[in-house]
Design a protein around this motif. Structure first.
Motif, PDB file in Angstrom:
ATOM      1  N   ASP A  75      -3.031  -0.610  -7.930  1.00  0.00           N
ATOM      2  CA  ASP A  75      -3.224  -1.625  -8.949  1.00  0.00           C
ATOM      3  C   ASP A  75      -2.002  -2.524  -9.107  1.00  0.00           C
ATOM      4  O   ASP A  75      -2.111  -3.636  -9.579  1.00  0.00           O
ATOM      5  CB  ASP A  75      -3.504  -0.941 -10.287  1.00  0.00           C
ATOM      6  CG  ASP A  75      -4.795  -1.424 -10.912  1.00  0.00           C
ATOM      7  OD1 ASP A  75      -5.480  -2.238 -10.280  1.00  0.00           O
ATOM      8  OD2 ASP A  75      -5.102  -0.981 -12.023  1.00  0.00           O
ATOM      9  N   ASP A  76      -0.859  -2.013  -8.731  1.00  0.00           N
ATOM     10  CA  ASP A  76       0.398  -2.725  -8.915  1.00  0.00           C
ATOM     11  C   ASP A  76       1.156  -2.657  -7.594  1.00  0.00           C
ATOM     12  O   ASP A  76       1.547  -1.577  -7.152  1.00  0.00           O
ATOM     13  CB  ASP A  76       1.191  -2.046 -10.037  1.00  0.00           C
ATOM     14  CG  ASP A  76       2.503  -2.735 -10.341  1.00  0.00           C
ATOM     15  OD1 ASP A  76       3.166  -3.208  -9.394  1.00  0.00           O
ATOM     16  OD2 ASP A  76       2.881  -2.775 -11.518  1.00  0.00           O
ATOM     17  N   LEU A  77       1.366  -3.792  -6.959  1.00  0.00           N
ATOM     18  CA  LEU A  77       2.010  -3.804  -5.648  1.00  0.00           C
ATOM     19  C   LEU A  77       3.403  -3.188  -5.672  1.00  0.00           C
ATOM     20  O   LEU A  77       3.769  -2.427  -4.784  1.00  0.00           O
ATOM     21  CB  LEU A  77       2.093  -5.235  -5.101  1.00  0.00           C
ATOM     22  CG  LEU A  77       0.792  -5.867  -4.646  1.00  0.00           C
ATOM     23  CD1 LEU A  77       1.023  -7.313  -4.214  1.00  0.00           C
ATOM     24  CD2 LEU A  77       0.177  -5.069  -3.512  1.00  0.00           C
ATOM     25  N   VAL A  78       4.186  -3.509  -6.670  1.00  0.00           N
ATOM     26  CA  VAL A  78       5.558  -2.996  -6.737  1.00  0.00           C
ATOM     27  C   VAL A  78       5.547  -1.484  -6.958  1.00  0.00           C
ATOM     28  O   VAL A  78       6.260  -0.740  -6.287  1.00  0.00           O
ATOM     29  CB  VAL A  78       6.370  -3.724  -7.836  1.00  0.00           C
ATOM     30  CG1 VAL A  78       7.747  -3.114  -7.991  1.00  0.00           C
ATOM     31  CG2 VAL A  78       6.462  -5.207  -7.510  1.00  0.00           C
ATOM     32  N   ALA A  79       4.697  -1.027  -7.872  1.00  0.00           N
ATOM     33  CA  ALA A  79       4.615   0.414  -8.122  1.00  0.00           C
ATOM     34  C   ALA A  79       4.083   1.147  -6.895  1.00  0.00           C
ATOM     35  O   ALA A  79       4.575   2.213  -6.525  1.00  0.00           O
ATOM     36  CB  ALA A  79       3.733   0.692  -9.338  1.00  0.00           C
ATOM     37  N   CYS A  80       3.082   0.571  -6.269  1.00  0.00           N
ATOM     38  CA  CYS A  80       2.473   1.197  -5.090  1.00  0.00           C
ATOM     39  C   CYS A  80       3.472   1.283  -3.948  1.00  0.00           C
ATOM     40  O   CYS A  80       3.548   2.288  -3.245  1.00  0.00           O
ATOM     41  CB  CYS A  80       1.245   0.405  -4.648  1.00  0.00           C
ATOM     42  SG  CYS A  80       0.296   1.191  -3.333  1.00  0.00           S
ATOM     43  N   ALA A  81       4.248   0.217  -3.744  1.00  0.00           N
ATOM     44  CA  ALA A  81       5.209   0.185  -2.641  1.00  0.00           C
ATOM     45  C   ALA A  81       6.247   1.295  -2.757  1.00  0.00           C
ATOM     46  O   ALA A  81       6.773   1.760  -1.757  1.00  0.00           O
ATOM     47  CB  ALA A  81       5.905  -1.171  -2.596  1.00  0.00           C
ATOM     48  N   GLY A  82       6.517   1.729  -3.968  1.00  0.00           N
ATOM     49  CA  GLY A  82       7.508   2.783  -4.175  1.00  0.00           C
ATOM     50  C   GLY A  82       6.966   4.189  -3.977  1.00  0.00           C
ATOM     51  O   GLY A  82       7.732   5.152  -3.993  1.00  0.00           O
ATOM     52  N   GLN A  83       5.673   4.328  -3.787  1.00  0.00           N
ATOM     53  CA  GLN A  83       5.054   5.645  -3.630  1.00  0.00           C
ATOM     54  C   GLN A  83       4.913   6.004  -2.150  1.00  0.00           C
ATOM     55  O   GLN A  83       4.516   5.160  -1.343  1.00  0.00           O
ATOM     56  CB  GLN A  83       3.662   5.661  -4.282  1.00  0.00           C
ATOM     57  CG  GLN A  83       3.664   5.344  -5.757  1.00  0.00           C
ATOM     58  CD  GLN A  83       4.455   6.382  -6.544  1.00  0.00           C
ATOM     59  OE1 GLN A  83       4.342   7.573  -6.292  1.00  0.00           O
ATOM     60  NE2 GLN A  83       5.272   5.906  -7.472  1.00  0.00           N
ATOM     61  N   PRO A  84       5.203   7.249  -1.776  1.00  0.00           N
ATOM     62  CA  PRO A  84       5.065   7.650  -0.369  1.00  0.00           C
ATOM     63  C   PRO A  84       3.611   7.645   0.111  1.00  0.00           C
ATOM     64  O   PRO A  84       3.353   7.506   1.297  1.00  0.00           O
ATOM     65  CB  PRO A  84       5.650   9.067  -0.326  1.00  0.00           C
ATOM     66  CG  PRO A  84       5.708   9.527  -1.732  1.00  0.00           C
ATOM     67  CD  PRO A  84       5.725   8.314  -2.613  1.00  0.00           C
ATOM     68  N   CYS A  85       2.666   7.753  -0.807  1.00  0.00           N
ATOM     69  CA  CYS A  85       1.256   7.778  -0.410  1.00  0.00           C
ATOM     70  C   CYS A  85       0.638   6.384  -0.324  1.00  0.00           C
ATOM     71  O   CYS A  85      -0.556   6.246  -0.047  1.00  0.00           O
ATOM     72  CB  CYS A  85       0.455   8.652  -1.372  1.00  0.00           C
ATOM     73  SG  CYS A  85       0.452   7.998  -3.057  1.00  0.00           S
ATOM     74  N   CYS A  86       1.424   5.338  -0.543  1.00  0.00           N
ATOM     75  CA  CYS A  86       0.918   3.969  -0.527  1.00  0.00           C
ATOM     76  C   CYS A  86       0.375   3.635   0.869  1.00  0.00           C
ATOM     77  O   CYS A  86       1.074   3.785   1.867  1.00  0.00           O
ATOM     78  CB  CYS A  86       2.022   2.985  -0.902  1.00  0.00           C
ATOM     79  SG  CYS A  86       1.463   1.268  -0.861  1.00  0.00           S
TER      80      CYS A  86
END
Length: 132
Positions: free
Chosen positions: A104-115
């Protein structure tokens, strides 16, 4: 087709400049309609106007060589289209994975290893071998 397009094609050399009536009106020969159809069809197949101009010029100078014109250029254009299709499949797969993962959030997603979005490789323009 509008007049500006016809005149543009004339300036580009895609369409021969027609004869004129006594009143100055352009008198296009029947062959001009065929040339216009060829130009539009080639554009729909992905050829640029520069490529169309080369095809039209080459068609008149082939001298019996089978691969001198359309065949050679069609093979090259087909390879381009197939490469674009492969890229679009990777893009669709990545976007599908992002939707499925609920990103839902590109910045938050980019920081997750499962992105599922390969931000590092997209940023530098390198293809992600694993995504293909």
């Amino acid at each position: 087709m509008n007049l500006q397009t016809l005149r543009y094609y004339e300036r580009r050399g895609l369409l021969a400049e027609p004869e004129r009536s006594l009143g100055g009106h352009r008198l296009y020969p029947a062959e001009a309609v065929t040339v216009l159809k060829v130009i539009k069809a080639a554009q729909r197949l992905g050829f640029t106007l520069d490529e169309v101009a080369e095809l039209l010029t080459t068609a008149g100078h082939r001298h019996g060589r089978r691969d001198a014109g359309l065949q050679e250029r069609a093979r090259a254009k087909l390879a381009e289209v197939e490469a674009k299709i492969a890229d679009l499949r990777v893009i669709a797969s990545t976007l599908r994975a992002a939707v499925d993962a609920g990103c839902d959030d590109l910045v938050a997603c980019a920081g997750q290893p499962c992105c599922p979005i390969p931000f590092a490789t997209i940023a530098v323009g390198a293809p992600d071998a694993e995504a293909r």
